[in-house]
Design a protein around this motif. Structure first.
Motif: not given
Length: 248
Positions: A217-220, A224-227
């Motif tokens: 979840k942390a990775w996703l 998402a924030i980076g995208g």
């Protein structure tokens, strides 16, 4: 009431010779500075010592003449560094081998001596074994109060080379502890097949070859924030380019 030390004897005739030939730079000298004694003691007991492992209080006492070299060696053997790096990482048999090699400068005389000293450490702990070795007639006859113990490498008849010194052939940890340390090591995400240990087992935190749910979840969330941030930069750049073209 502690059990008395079992009687032991050398396992070969060669172990009773007195003409030791020193095969390293740890040979005793008639005039040795205190600083050199300190460095020799660290090399003999720890093999090496980082700054954080040194004992400044013991060093000061030795320089001031408040303690003997034997007491300095005793302090190193009872220090946090030795307890954590040697004593707690090995079985009693292994500790006996390490201490006899470092303090008496030789290998143990077979299982008989190994068992005898193991009984001492089982009844009296590390401090009891250290005191017994440093107070033994063998130590006092060979090193006395003011000489740093050293590896007593011997030239044996029929051998082309001297006996290999103890500190060159006895690793700090045995194979069992090295395997356990490898299993407890943090997972390497770049290793093939996910989080594999040196012992060939998966990290207990990974299930089915995948990281735990909170890590996924942390990775996703980070992805998402980076995208979104990348999209904002692209739109801002495109808007600026269009605005510049319309003004022209």
């Amino acid at each position: 009431m502690p059990l008395p030390l079992l009687a032991t004897k050398p396992i070969t005739q060669n172990a009773r010779v007195h003409n030791f030939a020193i095969g390293s730079d740890e040979a005793p000298r008639s005039q040795v500075s205190v600083d050199e004694q300190i460095e020799r003691a660290y090399r003999q007991i720890f093999f090496h010592a980082f700054k954080v492992d040194r004992e400044p209080m013991l060093e000061m006492q030795l320089r001031n003449g408040d303690i003997t070299t034997r007491d300095f060696v005793r302090g190193l053997l009872l220090s946090r560094k030795f307890r954590e790096g040697f004593y707690r990482c090995n079985s009693n048999y292994r500790v006996v081998e390490q201490l006899v090699g470092r303090v008496l400068g030789r290998e143990v005389h077979g299982d008989q001596e190994r068992i005898a000293w193991s009984i001492v450490i089982a009844n009296q702990g590390l401090e009891g074994l250290v005191n017994a070795l440093l107070d033994s007639p063998e130590y006092l006859e060979n090193f006395g109060f003011d000489e740093v113990p050293h590896q007593r490498a011997r030239s044996l008849a029929g051998h082309a080379k001297n006996q290999l010194p103890f500190n060159q052939k006895a690793p700090r940890y045995d194979a069992y502890w090295r395997e356990m340390s490898a299993r407890r090591a943090p997972a390497n995400p770049f290793a093939g097949g996910g989080a594999q240990f040196g012992g060939g087992q998966m990290s207990p935190a990974w299930v089915g070859g995948k990281p735990p749910a909170f890590a996924q979840k942390a990775w996703l969330a980070l992805a998402a924030i980076g995208g979104l941030e990348l999209l904002r930069v692209v739109l801002t750049t495109a808007g600026s380019m269009l605005g510049t073209g319309a003004a022209g």
